[in-house]
Write a protein that holds these residues in place. Structure first.
Motif, PDB file in Angstrom:
ATOM      1  N   MET A   1       1.259  -1.352  -0.180  1.00 54.93           N
ATOM      2  CA  MET A   1       0.806  -0.268  -0.112  1.00 54.93           C
ATOM      3  C   MET A   1       0.843   1.370   0.176  1.00 54.93           C
ATOM      4  N   ASP A   2       0.699   2.320  -0.837  1.00 53.94           N
ATOM      5  CA  ASP A   2       1.660   3.255  -0.944  1.00 53.94           C
ATOM      6  C   ASP A   2       0.664   4.556   0.312  1.00 53.94           C
ATOM      7  N   SER A   3       1.766   5.298  -0.029  1.00 53.69           N
ATOM      8  CA  SER A   3       2.086   6.003   1.402  1.00 53.69           C
ATOM      9  C   SER A   3       0.317   6.826   1.772  1.00 53.69           C
ATOM     10  N   LYS A   4       0.437   7.242  -0.005  1.00 54.20           N
ATOM     11  CA  LYS A   4      -1.014   8.452   0.533  1.00 54.20           C
ATOM     12  C   LYS A   4      -2.131   7.760   0.385  1.00 54.20           C
ATOM     13  N   THR A   5      -2.635   6.394   0.108  1.00 58.00           N
ATOM     14  CA  THR A   5      -3.662   5.809   0.204  1.00 58.00           C
ATOM     15  C   THR A   5      -3.388   5.511   2.254  1.00 58.00           C
ATOM     16  N   GLU A   6      -2.558   5.774   2.503  1.00 59.59           N
ATOM     17  CA  GLU A   6      -2.493   4.690   3.876  1.00 59.59           C
ATOM     18  C   GLU A   6      -2.678   6.418   4.412  1.00 59.59           C
ATOM     19  N   THR A   7      -1.965   7.537   4.449  1.00 58.37           N
ATOM     20  CA  THR A   7      -2.203   8.385   4.705  1.00 58.37           C
ATOM     21  C   THR A   7      -3.914   8.269   4.388  1.00 58.37           C
ATOM     22  N   GLY A   8      -4.379   8.953   3.410  1.00 60.47           N
ATOM     23  CA  GLY A   8      -5.922   9.068   3.527  1.00 60.47           C
ATOM     24  C   GLY A   8      -6.340   7.857   4.088  1.00 60.47           C
ATOM     25  N   SER A   9      -6.309   6.646   4.384  1.00 60.79           N
ATOM     26  CA  SER A   9      -6.704   6.114   4.735  1.00 60.79           C
ATOM     27  C   SER A   9      -7.218   6.233   6.384  1.00 60.79           C
ATOM     28  N   SER A  10      -5.834   6.491   6.821  1.00 59.34           N
ATOM     29  CA  SER A  10      -5.503   7.130   8.139  1.00 59.34           C
ATOM     30  C   SER A  10      -6.547   8.313   8.696  1.00 59.34           C
ATOM     31  N   ARG A  11      -7.097   9.135   7.308  1.00 53.79           N
ATOM     32  CA  ARG A  11      -7.815   9.983   7.743  1.00 53.79           C
ATOM     33  C   ARG A  11      -9.391   9.770   7.920  1.00 53.79           C
ATOM     34  N   TRP A  12      -9.726   8.766   7.669  1.00 54.46           N
ATOM     35  CA  TRP A  12     -10.978   8.749   7.081  1.00 54.46           C
ATOM     36  C   TRP A  12     -11.639   7.880   8.236  1.00 54.46           C
ATOM     37  N   LEU A  13     -10.688   6.682   8.498  1.00 52.51           N
ATOM     38  CA  LEU A  13     -10.879   5.901   9.930  1.00 52.51           C
ATOM     39  C   LEU A  13     -10.769   6.734  11.397  1.00 52.51           C
ATOM     40  N   LEU A  14      -9.551   7.500  10.929  1.00 54.75           N
ATOM     41  CA  LEU A  14     -10.011   8.387  12.227  1.00 54.75           C
ATOM     42  C   LEU A  14     -10.780   9.118  12.757  1.00 54.75           C
ATOM     43  N   LEU A  15     -11.790   9.978  11.302  1.00 53.88           N
ATOM     44  CA  LEU A  15     -12.977  10.315  11.464  1.00 53.88           C
ATOM     45  C   LEU A  15     -13.901   9.202  12.070  1.00 53.88           C
ATOM     46  N   LEU A  16     -14.282   8.393  11.623  1.00 52.93           N
ATOM     47  CA  LEU A  16     -14.806   7.319  11.814  1.00 52.93           C
ATOM     48  C   LEU A  16     -14.314   6.933  13.395  1.00 52.93           C
ATOM     49  N   ARG A  17     -13.364   6.687  13.627  1.00 51.93           N
ATOM     50  CA  ARG A  17     -13.111   6.760  15.704  1.00 51.93           C
ATOM     51  C   ARG A  17     -13.280   7.407  15.963  1.00 51.93           C
ATOM     52  N   VAL A  18     -13.657   9.360  15.569  1.00 54.13           N
ATOM     53  CA  VAL A  18     -14.287  10.162  16.595  1.00 54.13           C
ATOM     54  C   VAL A  18     -15.573   9.786  16.541  1.00 54.13           C
ATOM     55  N   ALA A  19     -16.341  10.377  15.728  1.00 55.60           N
ATOM     56  CA  ALA A  19     -17.633   9.694  15.301  1.00 55.60           C
ATOM     57  C   ALA A  19     -18.126   8.989  16.410  1.00 55.60           C
ATOM     58  N   VAL A  20     -17.647   7.658  16.175  1.00 52.31           N
ATOM     59  CA  VAL A  20     -17.876   6.418  17.579  1.00 52.31           C
ATOM     60  C   VAL A  20     -17.619   6.775  18.815  1.00 52.31           C
ATOM     61  N   GLY A  21     -16.710   7.609  18.928  1.00 50.80           N
ATOM     62  CA  GLY A  21     -16.568   8.188  20.346  1.00 50.80           C
ATOM     63  C   GLY A  21     -16.991   9.280  20.795  1.00 50.80           C
ATOM     64  N   ALA A  22     -17.595   9.680  19.954  1.00 49.74           N
ATOM     65  CA  ALA A  22     -18.778  10.849  20.407  1.00 49.74           C
ATOM     66  C   ALA A  22     -20.733   9.923  20.263  1.00 49.74           C
ATOM     67  N   SER A  23     -20.692   8.948  19.577  1.00 51.66           N
ATOM     68  CA  SER A  23     -22.114   8.451  19.624  1.00 51.66           C
ATOM     69  C   SER A  23     -21.778   7.964  21.579  1.00 51.66           C
ATOM     70  N   LEU A  24     -20.733   6.341  21.288  1.00 51.71           N
ATOM     71  CA  LEU A  24     -20.229   6.417  22.731  1.00 51.71           C
ATOM     72  C   LEU A  24     -20.823   7.282  23.649  1.00 51.71           C
ATOM     73  N   ALA A  25     -19.898   8.493  23.547  1.00 50.31           N
ATOM     74  CA  ALA A  25     -20.304  10.111  24.595  1.00 50.31           C
ATOM     75  C   ALA A  25     -21.716  10.483  25.079  1.00 50.31           C
ATOM     76  N   ALA A  26     -22.282  10.826  23.650  1.00 51.91           N
ATOM     77  CA  ALA A  26     -23.780  10.850  23.484  1.00 51.91           C
ATOM     78  C   ALA A  26     -24.461  10.261  24.569  1.00 51.91           C
ATOM     79  N   LEU A  27     -24.443   8.801  24.273  1.00 47.33           N
ATOM     80  CA  LEU A  27     -24.724   7.217  25.212  1.00 47.33           C
ATOM     81  C   LEU A  27     -24.377   7.999  26.714  1.00 47.33           C
ATOM     82  N   LEU A  28     -23.683   7.927  27.038  1.00 45.36           N
ATOM     83  CA  LEU A  28     -22.928   8.019  28.075  1.00 45.36           C
ATOM     84  C   LEU A  28     -24.017   8.846  28.620  1.00 45.36           C
ATOM     85  N   TRP A  29     -24.046  10.645  28.910  1.00 44.95           N
ATOM     86  CA  TRP A  29     -24.560  11.093  28.517  1.00 44.95           C
ATOM     87  C   TRP A  29     -26.376  11.075  28.975  1.00 44.95           C
TER      88      TRP A  29
END
Length: 138
Positions: free
Chosen positions: A1-29
């Protein structure tokens, strides 16, 4: 996998992980404010009501991020498209469950609202496990 694909993948996966974390935080609230309502602290009602909107918004963002990871070229996780599709489907289920669950809290019996809340939390936790687990070595 080239570095550009890896960087793009990391960015979108990070967004997804942050979104899931926010969902968990809202449910905890929601659980914290529901606990106040059970003890008849009615001052928590607007906080719980506002938290319901946060649950819907964060679930929507989670769904959008999951679909982007699944469908955007080069955005997929290292676990593969089948895994990314499963994350998107679980995120869709969580998003859809939130609406009848909230409606039952406003207009229906709590005997249905609470079990649906537990099912909603289970789906978001399931998506969190899928998003944060390490991919199988290939």
């Amino acid at each position: 996998m080239d570095s550009k694909t890896e960087t793009g993948s990391s960015r979108w996966l990070l967004l997804l992980r942050v979104a899931v974390g926010a969902s968990l935080a809202a449910l905890l609230w929601e659980f914290l404010t529901a606990g106040q309502l059970i003890t008849f602290n009615m001052a928590a009602l607007p906080l719980h009501w506002g938290g319901a909107f946060a649950v819907h918004v964060t679930a929507g963002v989670q769904l959008l991020a999951a679909v982007l990871v699944w469908r955007l070229p080069g955005a997929g996780s290292r676990s593969g498209p089948a895994h990314d599709r499963l994350v998107a489907l679980v995120s869709l289920l969580a998003f859809l469950l939130g609406f009848p669950q909230a409606a039952l809290g406003t207009y229906g019996p709590l005997q249905a609202h609470v079990p649906l809340a537990l099912l909603l939390v289970s789906t978001v936790v399931w998506s969190a496990v899928l998003v944060w687990r390490r991919p199988d070595p290939s």
